[in-house]
Design a protein around this motif. Structure first.
Motif, PDB file in Angstrom:
ATOM      1  N   SER A 146      24.972  10.322 -21.344  1.00 26.71           N
ATOM      2  CA  SER A 146      24.800  10.609 -22.769  1.00 26.71           C
ATOM      3  C   SER A 146      23.636  11.580 -22.942  1.00 26.71           C
ATOM      4  O   SER A 146      22.846  11.816 -22.023  1.00 26.71           O
ATOM      5  N   ASP A 147      23.515  12.134 -24.152  1.00 24.10           N
ATOM      6  CA  ASP A 147      22.391  13.027 -24.432  1.00 24.10           C
ATOM      7  C   ASP A 147      21.060  12.307 -24.245  1.00 24.10           C
ATOM      8  O   ASP A 147      20.080  12.887 -23.753  1.00 24.10           O
ATOM      9  N   GLY A 148      21.012  11.031 -24.634  1.00 23.03           N
ATOM     10  CA  GLY A 148      19.775  10.265 -24.468  1.00 23.03           C
ATOM     11  C   GLY A 148      19.382  10.134 -23.010  1.00 23.03           C
ATOM     12  O   GLY A 148      18.200  10.236 -22.657  1.00 23.03           O
ATOM     13  N   GLU A 149      20.353   9.898 -22.144  1.00 22.41           N
ATOM     14  CA  GLU A 149      20.073   9.809 -20.714  1.00 22.41           C
ATOM     15  C   GLU A 149      19.622  11.162 -20.157  1.00 22.41           C
ATOM     16  O   GLU A 149      18.694  11.239 -19.343  1.00 22.41           O
ATOM     17  N   VAL A 150      20.273  12.231 -20.600  1.00 22.02           N
ATOM     18  CA  VAL A 150      19.899  13.573 -20.143  1.00 22.02           C
ATOM     19  C   VAL A 150      18.460  13.891 -20.537  1.00 22.02           C
ATOM     20  O   VAL A 150      17.684  14.457 -19.746  1.00 22.02           O
ATOM     21  N   LEU A 151      18.068  13.532 -21.736  1.00 23.01           N
ATOM     22  CA  LEU A 151      16.708  13.806 -22.195  1.00 23.01           C
ATOM     23  C   LEU A 151      15.680  13.056 -21.342  1.00 23.01           C
ATOM     24  O   LEU A 151      14.603  13.590 -21.036  1.00 23.01           O
ATOM     25  N   THR A 152      16.001  11.835 -20.942  1.00 18.86           N
ATOM     26  CA  THR A 152      15.099  11.086 -20.065  1.00 18.86           C
ATOM     27  C   THR A 152      15.012  11.736 -18.693  1.00 18.86           C
ATOM     28  O   THR A 152      13.929  11.819 -18.102  1.00 18.86           O
ATOM     29  N   MET A 153      16.136  12.207 -18.170  1.00 16.73           N
ATOM     30  CA  MET A 153      16.129  12.917 -16.888  1.00 16.73           C
ATOM     31  C   MET A 153      15.180  14.110 -16.939  1.00 16.73           C
ATOM     32  O   MET A 153      14.398  14.359 -16.010  1.00 16.73           O
ATOM     33  N   ARG A 154      15.254  14.872 -18.032  1.00 19.51           N
ATOM     34  CA  ARG A 154      14.403  16.060 -18.174  1.00 19.51           C
ATOM     35  C   ARG A 154      12.926  15.682 -18.246  1.00 19.51           C
ATOM     36  O   ARG A 154      12.067  16.353 -17.670  1.00 19.51           O
ATOM     37  N   LEU A 155      12.607  14.606 -18.952  1.00 19.06           N
ATOM     38  CA  LEU A 155      11.213  14.185 -19.065  1.00 19.06           C
ATOM     39  C   LEU A 155      10.617  13.871 -17.697  1.00 19.06           C
ATOM     40  O   LEU A 155       9.459  14.213 -17.411  1.00 19.06           O
ATOM     41  N   VAL A 156      11.399  13.221 -16.849  1.00 18.75           N
ATOM     42  CA  VAL A 156      10.906  12.843 -15.521  1.00 18.75           C
ATOM     43  C   VAL A 156      10.865  14.064 -14.598  1.00 18.75           C
ATOM     44  O   VAL A 156       9.884  14.287 -13.880  1.00 18.75           O
ATOM     45  N   ASP A 157      11.920  14.865 -14.632  1.00 13.88           N
ATOM     46  CA  ASP A 157      12.017  16.035 -13.753  1.00 13.88           C
ATOM     47  C   ASP A 157      10.846  16.984 -13.972  1.00 13.88           C
ATOM     48  O   ASP A 157      10.264  17.532 -13.019  1.00 13.88           O
ATOM     49  N   ARG A 158      10.481  17.215 -15.214  1.00 13.98           N
ATOM     50  CA  ARG A 158       9.442  18.203 -15.539  1.00 13.98           C
ATOM     51  C   ARG A 158       8.077  17.817 -14.981  1.00 13.98           C
ATOM     52  O   ARG A 158       7.239  18.683 -14.727  1.00 13.98           O
ATOM     53  N   VAL A 159       7.845  16.525 -14.766  1.00 11.96           N
ATOM     54  CA  VAL A 159       6.571  16.093 -14.192  1.00 11.96           C
ATOM     55  C   VAL A 159       6.634  16.058 -12.663  1.00 11.96           C
ATOM     56  O   VAL A 159       5.668  16.420 -11.983  1.00 11.96           O
ATOM     57  N   LEU A 160       7.747  15.631 -12.115  1.00  8.74           N
ATOM     58  CA  LEU A 160       7.856  15.483 -10.662  1.00  8.74           C
ATOM     59  C   LEU A 160       7.937  16.819  -9.937  1.00  8.74           C
ATOM     60  O   LEU A 160       7.272  17.030  -8.910  1.00  8.74           O
ATOM     61  N   ARG A 161       8.758  17.729 -10.436  1.00  3.22           N
ATOM     62  CA  ARG A 161       9.092  18.951  -9.688  1.00  3.22           C
ATOM     63  C   ARG A 161       7.875  19.762  -9.236  1.00  3.22           C
ATOM     64  O   ARG A 161       7.813  20.209  -8.091  1.00  3.22           O
ATOM     65  N   PRO A 162       6.870  19.988 -10.106  1.00  2.00           N
ATOM     66  CA  PRO A 162       5.737  20.822  -9.664  1.00  2.00           C
ATOM     67  C   PRO A 162       4.889  20.190  -8.558  1.00  2.00           C
ATOM     68  O   PRO A 162       4.086  20.885  -7.927  1.00  2.00           O
ATOM     69  N   LEU A 163       5.048  18.884  -8.307  1.00  2.00           N
ATOM     70  CA  LEU A 163       4.184  18.195  -7.356  1.00  2.00           C
ATOM     71  C   LEU A 163       4.742  18.172  -5.940  1.00  2.00           C
ATOM     72  O   LEU A 163       4.069  17.700  -5.016  1.00  2.00           O
ATOM     73  N   PHE A 164       5.954  18.647  -5.737  1.00  4.64           N
ATOM     74  CA  PHE A 164       6.476  18.824  -4.386  1.00  4.64           C
ATOM     75  C   PHE A 164       5.970  20.161  -3.844  1.00  4.64           C
ATOM     76  O   PHE A 164       5.780  21.113  -4.608  1.00  4.64           O
ATOM     77  N   PRO A 165       5.736  20.264  -2.548  1.00 10.23           N
ATOM     78  CA  PRO A 165       5.299  21.548  -1.983  1.00 10.23           C
ATOM     79  C   PRO A 165       6.293  22.658  -2.285  1.00 10.23           C
ATOM     80  O   PRO A 165       7.511  22.421  -2.301  1.00 10.23           O
ATOM     81  N   LYS A 166       5.801  23.855  -2.528  1.00 10.81           N
ATOM     82  CA  LYS A 166       6.670  24.973  -2.885  1.00 10.81           C
ATOM     83  C   LYS A 166       7.630  25.335  -1.757  1.00 10.81           C
ATOM     84  O   LYS A 166       8.681  25.923  -2.011  1.00 10.81           O
ATOM     85  N   ASP A 167       7.269  25.003  -0.515  1.00 12.44           N
ATOM     86  CA  ASP A 167       8.144  25.340   0.604  1.00 12.44           C
ATOM     87  C   ASP A 167       8.991  24.149   1.057  1.00 12.44           C
ATOM     88  O   ASP A 167       9.613  24.191   2.114  1.00 12.44           O
TER      89      ASP A 167
END
Length: 749
Positions: free
Chosen positions: A86-107
């Motif tokens: 659902s849209d609500g689930e998608v919005l939660t996915m985005r909230l989590v993704d936006r914080v996690l992604r930058p913290l993995f090494p770029k390579d």
């Protein structure tokens, strides 16, 4: 035997707790936790392949799903199983993704999947507020390379007090609601909506949430320590060639700086940068390109980024020639589409949005059916981002997560300005026709104008702006109305919507550590100046909502009807209401007020004729004559014993005018006194105690003829009266002859 469970508890400070445990479920995942608050339980797992993918980015998937069994419900629809999110689930996915992604090494390019599932639901707990905590805790228990623990928390302000992870009931009373994602030392993500608050109030809410997040991070670290912190896995790191990087920087930096300083358009700038990149490649021999050609593109992009950032920090200039606080040229137009209920165009630089508004009844509300929440939205916004808006050709594969997220942000920015007494269900659709920086904020501006063009009585118009930040630690520059390129090269991008009175929504992604609250507030204040500038352009185009809806748009009238009359309005099998809709060319929707149990009738129609006809029908149903009053009636049916008349003030309300009430003189034939279609006055006497029916009289308002003698009342005791039948004993069933012989039973042969 149940395996050993490791558990940590987080005290929210008001009697509520959040627990994190591991060791019992999903042990083959690289990390797994169960996060619980009340009866709400989330299971989060993380798995990452040990082999690097053949791509130059992190293929990270964050998936959040709510199981209907968690709330003791069945999935809706024909197929009784969970399907697309659902849209609500998608919005939660985005909230989590936006914080996690930058913290993995770029390579780090291994396929990585974070799955969060709602396994048990609690009506008093909003599960998405714990999704970021669950994701980070699972990663801390794994061997994935990850910079530091993070968490997310929702903050609301209820009665002037900040609350962490409020209940849905508390949220309904709040004037501020934000989701904050942060590490122990830096805020990384902010998203939320507000009731026209100030920049300082917003910063205070972020600070409050950050303190709660630090407590959640400590609990994760304790759990990982108790469980046994795993060694971080080894992976193939990116090749580094410092000499090559220096050589490319010397070849490209000055040229890129000069191109950036020219202030050209996106197309011209892109072509010029591409030419420099080709010149850099051409400076290498075939042998050199074969050896380290795969590094050239990355090192060139780094040199280009450094040149553009330095131009802004040292000279205060930007890629398109603007100063840091300058807004691109804007033009607006309303009422562009002739058949829509409301429409507008908003163009700012190379970004353009075309918005439409459609007005409907409560039947058109957007229904939300999630295990954690069931409800309706009477105002909603859809955002479309077709490939041609960026000059691309690619297949359409349904609504993207980005479209859901940007549409939700624009909706949150506008919805607070839709009055609570707006009778319509309102749908706004934004078609992004060009995009080079903040199409979501263009959507807010176009949506505001389309709503006012449609005649929706907005409390105040709303504008939005996208901001950026470039900092090298000692120097910083806040950029108003950022371009798409500035979005990628900056250290923070944030979008703010608001009115002349304050902020209504925001979304921030902060890419640098330790951003001071002073810089944040300064950036928000510069955003306010930009918002007000854009708001002026909007109000120059359309200063206030239209006085009424367009001639071809529907008008909505709402009427309350006592519950006992609803059945008559609907009719058997819906016959009455269906015929009424067909005859009047209106749409009629009936809802029940849950408090008063009255019927709320919504009448939607183009023009007043049909609506007036429906209102007249309702008036007719609600018509109650007063005893002793005189009413004008019309004969609609002739009978042997009287005439059926209809109240002229209430068509459809009928009553029998008995022959004895037509005139003072004896009437042999009804037609001697009245005929079909005759209109005259009658007096209403209420319910006749003898017949138990409503009684009206024509003769009661006529003068008595001279010499009129009333007929004597009937003597019910006179001989032969109907009530003397009991004296005829020979007719009684109990007076049968006693000497009649009983019937003999028939014998079988």
């Amino acid at each position: 035997m149940i395996p050993k469970v490791f558990k940590e508890v987080i005290d929210l400070g008001d009697g509520r707790e959040i627990s994190i445990e591991t060791g019992k479920l999903a042990k083959q995942a690289h990390g797994s936790v169960v996060v619980q608050s009340g009866k709400c339980m989330l299971l989060c797992t993380v798995v990452s392949n040990y082999k690097q993918s053949d791509v130059d980015f992190l293929p990270l998937t964050v998936d959040y799903r709510e199981k209907f069994a968690a709330a003791g419900r069945y999935p809706g629809g024909f197929f009784k199983r969970e399907a697309r999110p659902s849209d609500g689930e998608v919005l939660t996915m985005r909230l989590v993704d936006r914080v996690l992604r930058p913290l993995f090494p770029k390579d780090y390019h291994a396929e990585t999947q974070v799955m969060i599932q709602l396994m048990s639901h609690d009506d008093d707990v909003m599960p998405e507020a714990m999704a970021g905590l669950a994701a980070s805790a699972a990663i801390q228990l794994s061997d994935l390379p990850f910079e530091c623990a993070i968490s997310e928390a929702r903050v609301a302000r209820v009665n002037g007090e900040f609350v962490i992870n409020p209940t849905r009931a508390q949220l309904a009373e709040s004037d501020l609601e934000m989701m904050i994602g942060a590490s122990a030392d830096s805020v990384m993500m902010v998203e939320g909506e507000m009731d026209e608050i100030s920049e300082e109030e917003m910063a205070d809410a972020i600070k409050f949430a950050h303190e709660a997040i630090k407590v959640q991070i400590d609990a994760q670290l304790r759990l990982a320590e108790a469980f046994g912190k795993k060694e971080v896995r080894e992976y193939t790191t990116a090749e580094v060639n410092e000499d090559l990087q220096k050589r490319i920087h010397e070849l490209a930096y000055d040229k890129c700086y000069a191109i950036a300083k020219k202030g050209t358009s996106k197309a011209e700038r892109s072509a010029a940068f591409a030419e420099v990149k080709e010149e850099v490649k051409a400076s290498f021999t075939e042998e050199e390109m074969a050896e380290f050609g795969h590094l050239v593109g990355g090192y060139y992009s780094k040199a280009e980024k450094e040149a553009v950032r330095e131009l802004t920090l040292s000279e205060g200039l930007r890629l398109d020639g603007r100063k840091t606080d300058e807004i691109r040229p804007i033009w607006c137009e309303v009422d562009y589409l002739p058949s829509t209920h409301g429409s507008s165009i908003f163009s700012r630089g190379e970004t353009q949005a075309l918005a439409t508004v459609t007005l409907g009844t409560s039947r058109d509300a957007n229904k939300i059916d999630m295990p954690s929440y069931e409800g309706e939205e009477n105002f909603y916004l859809h955002y479309n981002f077709p490939p041609f808006c960026t000059g691309e050709a690619r297949p359409l594969r349904g609504t993207s997560r980005r479209e859901v997220g940007h549409g939700n942000l624009a909706q949150r920015g506008l919805k607070g300005m839709i009055p609570a007494d707006c009778p319509y269900t309102v749908r706004v659709v934004s078609e992004v026709l060009e995009s080079n920086g903040s199409s979501s904020m263009a959507t807010v501006c176009a949506g505001t104008m389309a709503l006012m063009d449609a005649g929706v009585k907005m409390t105040r118009p709303v504008s939005g702006i996208a901001m950026g930040l470039i900092s090298d630690g000692d120097r910083y520059a806040v950029l108003s109305d950022i371009l798409g390129d500035e979005d990628h090269l900056g250290d923070m991008d944030f979008k703010v919507t608001g009115t002349s009175e304050g902020i209504t929504a925001c979304q921030m992604d902060i890419k640098i550590k330790g951003l001071s609250y002073e810089i944040l507030v300064n950036a928000l204040k510069q955003a306010r100046e930009g918002r007000l500038h854009i708001l002026g352009k909007i109000t120059d185009t359309i200063a206030a909502p239209a006085e009424s809806v367009k001639d071809h748009a529907p008008t909505m009238v709402t009427r309350r009807v006592p519950n006992e009359f609803i059945g008559a309005l609907i009719g058997p099998g819906g016959k009455v209401i269906q015929e009424m809709q067909k005859e009047t060319e209106t749409t009629i929707v009936i809802n029940e007020d849950p408090v008063t149990e009255e019927g709320i009738v919504e009448i939607l129609g183009v023009g007043s004729k049909g609506i007036n006809a429906v209102m007249a029908k309702i008036d007719s149903l609600l018509f109650k004559p007063t005893v002793g009053s005189v009413y004008e009636v019309k004969v609609i049916k002739m009978l042997d014993f009287g005439a059926v008349v209809e109240y002229m003030d209430a068509p459809g309300n009928e009553v029998l005018l008995h022959v004895s009430e037509l005139a003072w003189e004896r009437t042999e034939n009804v037609s001697d006194v009245v005929n079909m279609g005759d209109v005259f006055d009658v007096k209403y006497f209420g319910q006749d105690p003898r017949t138990r029916k409503e009684k009206v009289s024509r003769k009661a308002i006529l003068p008595k003829p001279e010499g009129y003698v009333a007929r004597p009342p009937r003597d019910d005791k006179r001989s032969g009266g109907r009530d003397n039948r009991g004296s005829r004993d020979n007719r009684g069933r109990d007076n049968r002859r006693d000497d009649r012989k009983p019937r003999e039973d028939k014998k079988e042969d």
